[in-house]
Design a protein around this motif. Structure first.
Motif, mmCIF file in Angstrom:
data_model
loop_
_atom_site.group_PDB
_atom_site.id
_atom_site.type_symbol
_atom_site.label_atom_id
_atom_site.label_comp_id
_atom_site.label_asym_id
_atom_site.label_seq_id
_atom_site.Cartn_x
_atom_site.Cartn_y
_atom_site.Cartn_z
ATOM 1 N N TYR A 1 -8.666 -3.568 -0.234
ATOM 2 C CA TYR A 1 -9.047 -2.222 0.179
ATOM 3 C C TYR A 1 -10.526 -2.151 0.552
ATOM 4 O O TYR A 1 -11.386 -2.664 -0.184
ATOM 5 C CB TYR A 1 -8.802 -1.228 -0.951
ATOM 6 N N LYS B 1 0.788 -1.232 0.000
ATOM 7 C CA LYS B 1 0.000 0.000 0.000
ATOM 8 C C LYS B 1 0.827 1.292 0.000
ATOM 9 O O LYS B 1 0.460 2.244 -0.690
ATOM 10 C CB LYS B 1 -0.997 -0.029 1.159
ATOM 11 N N GLN C 1 -0.140 8.945 -6.689
ATOM 12 C CA GLN C 1 0.217 10.364 -6.699
ATOM 13 C C GLN C 1 0.935 10.744 -7.986
ATOM 14 O O GLN C 1 0.691 11.812 -8.562
ATOM 15 C CB GLN C 1 1.073 10.697 -5.479
ATOM 16 N N LYS D 1 -11.175 5.813 -1.100
ATOM 17 C CA LYS D 1 -11.501 7.237 -1.154
ATOM 18 C C LYS D 1 -10.341 8.082 -0.654
ATOM 19 O O LYS D 1 -10.086 9.177 -1.175
ATOM 20 C CB LYS D 1 -12.766 7.512 -0.336
ATOM 21 N N THR D 2 -9.628 7.590 0.335
ATOM 22 C CA THR D 2 -8.437 8.294 0.819
ATOM 23 C C THR D 2 -7.315 8.212 -0.195
ATOM 24 O O THR D 2 -6.631 9.212 -0.474
ATOM 25 C CB THR D 2 -7.975 7.689 2.164
ATOM 26 N N LEU D 3 -7.108 7.021 -0.784
ATOM 27 C CA LEU D 3 -6.038 6.830 -1.765
ATOM 28 C C LEU D 3 -6.215 7.753 -2.966
ATOM 29 O O LEU D 3 -5.244 8.296 -3.495
ATOM 30 C CB LEU D 3 -6.023 5.368 -2.223
ATOM 31 N N ASP E 1 -13.549 3.108 2.034
ATOM 32 C CA ASP E 1 -13.022 4.317 2.658
ATOM 33 C C ASP E 1 -11.525 4.465 2.398
ATOM 34 O O ASP E 1 -11.030 5.592 2.226
ATOM 35 C CB ASP E 1 -13.291 4.309 4.167
ATOM 36 N N GLU E 2 -10.798 3.351 2.366
ATOM 37 C CA GLU E 2 -9.365 3.415 2.045
ATOM 38 C C GLU E 2 -9.154 3.922 0.629
ATOM 39 O O GLU E 2 -8.231 4.713 0.368
ATOM 40 C CB GLU E 2 -8.732 2.036 2.182
ATOM 41 N N ALA F 1 0.385 4.018 -3.035
ATOM 42 C CA ALA F 1 0.026 5.426 -2.835
ATOM 43 C C ALA F 1 0.959 6.342 -3.614
ATOM 44 O O ALA F 1 0.529 7.353 -4.190
ATOM 45 C CB ALA F 1 0.063 5.765 -1.351
ATOM 46 N N ALA G 1 -8.014 10.624 -3.018
ATOM 47 C CA ALA G 1 -8.653 11.832 -2.486
ATOM 48 C C ALA G 1 -8.474 13.045 -3.390
ATOM 49 O O ALA G 1 -9.336 13.937 -3.412
ATOM 50 C CB ALA G 1 -8.115 12.135 -1.091
ATOM 51 N N ASP G 2 -7.380 13.110 -4.140
ATOM 52 C CA ASP G 2 -7.151 14.271 -5.003
ATOM 53 C C ASP G 2 -8.056 14.267 -6.231
ATOM 54 O O ASP G 2 -8.273 15.310 -6.845
ATOM 55 C CB ASP G 2 -5.686 14.324 -5.442
#
Length: 215
Positions: free
Chosen positions: A165, A116, A124, A171-173, A168-169, A120, A175-176
């Motif tokens: 996943y 993970k 990005q 959505k965080t991953l 919610d994980e 991430a 998030a941008d």
């Protein structure tokens, strides 16, 4: 051994015997719709394997700028032989993508084979490489997957390293990104042989995410 090197060793063994040439429907349809609107679009596939998805897109859209990466050199050797006009490269712990250079990103069942923290970083970098208004499709194994009980980082008997996943994980991953749609995709065999080419059959569960980079 780095995570990428470990994954490469496993996937090289898989692709040394794999002859897969059938495109994966949902990811390809997503790209086809985008290319129908912009036939010159730059499309990147993260985890392209031997290039079957991109090769199909090339057969339909001859002017599209198609590129992909995979951790397996064996997969890319096959891909370059089958589809010599695609831009295929080996991914390490960074992708080397040019910022704001891509119109479309597709991924199917690749992030779920990556630890993970590294996943991430990849997300990005892909976000930075996407143009404002660009779109992306990802499909990632969920915690309802048949092998999720083995835990993150487990070695499943088919594809090696696995992570899972919760929504919610994800959505965080991502998030941008703007989250346009998310689907809960499930598949389970209800009839037929218990083994598929000597490999165990299991229930699959994954989230499909349709994303846009805000303009």
């Amino acid at each position: 051994m780095t995570s990428s090197a470990h994954n490469a060793k496993q996937w090289d063994a898989f692709y040394a015997s794999s002859q897969t040439r059938v495109p994966y429907t949902d990811a390809v349809v997503f790209a086809l719709i985008a290319l129908s609107r912009n036939p010159d679009a730059r499309v990147f596939e993260f985890g392209c394997g031997n290039g079957q998805n991109l090769g199909f897109l090339r057969s339909v859209f001859h002017k599209a700028q198609l590129s992909g990466c995979d951790v397996s050199a064996e997969a890319l050797i096959a891909g370059r032989r089958l589809y010599p006009d695609l831009d295929l490269f080996v991914s390490g712990d960074a992708l080397g993508l040019k910022p704001a250079s891509l119109d479309v990103i597709i991924e199917r069942a690749t992030l779920q084979h990556i630890p993970k923290p590294l996943a991430a970083r990849y997300v990005q970098e892909m976000y930075a490489a996407l143009k404002p208004g660009g779109r992306a499709f990802f499909e990632v194994a969920s915690t309802d997957h048949g092998y999720a009980a083995r835990g993150d980082g487990s070695e499943d008997p088919v594809f090696g390293h696995r992570v899972f996943y919760a929504l919610d994980e994800l959505k965080t991953l991502f998030a941008d990104f703007q989250l346009d749609q998310v689907y809960d995709r499930r598949r389970a065999r209800v009839e037929g042989a218990e083994l598929n080419n000597g490999r165990p059959v299991y229930d699959e569960a994954a989230f499909q995410l349709y994303l846009t980079k805000p303009a």
